[in-house]
Write an enzyme that holds these catalytic residues in place. Structure first.
Site: not given
Length: 214
Positions: A204-207
């Site tokens: 994911t790139d939205k931690t």
């Protein structure tokens, strides 16, 4: 020349020629003919559906596509249904077994019809003296009933019940209970519970959003 929006926009002398509706949102081929001059208009001058233009006092525009013919409208697709891998396997195997079942009843049905009208007596089959008109349909139907147990209906019921109990186990798991929000895990779809056990990596790139939601 216009200095602001007014009713005089209806007297705009230009003529816009544009391409037929398509779903390519990154391309817009058109031309504006204004005062005997041709001006090229590209996607840089195209405002897509549901977009908002800000920091602009006024703007002069023209609606080129409407309804489902807009580029955004033509890119809308139905939401894909979440289908577990177990259900996909069961569906594929059921289709394969059903095809084999049709092959069996076709072959043996043709053999039974040929045997029935071959003129040889089979006393143990107890054929009636006068055959009904629909008898060629009855013989393949008998093989269909004999092979109907090849696809067990109870298996699908057992799988659905098992997935329901797995979903209850997720909701009852104390390790998945959040003390801050006083909420437990909710399995809104029992069809993908077994797929959770096959997850090995999460990318994911939205931690921030992920950790906040979890």
């Amino acid at each position: 020349h216009f200095t602001g929006p007014s009713d005089q926009i209806a007297l705009f002398p230009g003529e816009l020629t544009y391409e037929v509706p398509n779903q390519n949102i990154y391309d817009f081929a058109s031309s504006l003919r204004l005062h005997n001059k041709t001006i090229s208009v590209s996607q840089d001058q195209l405002l897509l559906q549901s977009c908002i233009l800000k920091n602009t006092a006024w703007v002069m525009g023209m609606a080129v596509y409407t309804g489902n013919e807009t580029k955004v409208g033509m890119n809308k697709k139905d939401t894909p249904s979440k289908w577990a891998q177990v259900d996909q396997s069961i569906s594929s195997l059921s289709k394969l077994i059903f095809g084999f079942q049709l092959l069996i009843l076709t072959v043996f049905g043709c053999l039974g019809i040929t045997e029935r009208y071959s003129g040889q007596e089979r006393w143990y089959l107890a054929y009636p003296d006068e055959s009904p008109v629909y008898e060629p349909v009855i013989i393949p139907t008998r093989f269909l009933l004999l092979t109907s147990v090849m696809i067990p209906v109870s298996f699908k019921v057992i799988v659905d019940i098992s997935k329901y109990w797995i979903a209850l186990g997720i909701q009852w798991d104390l390790k998945m209970y959040d003390n801050d929000s006083q909420r437990a895990a909710v399995a809104s779809n029992t069809g993908i519970c077994e797929d959770l056990g096959q997850v090995e990596h999460i990318l994911t790139d939205k931690t921030g959003t992920l950790t906040e939601n979890v």
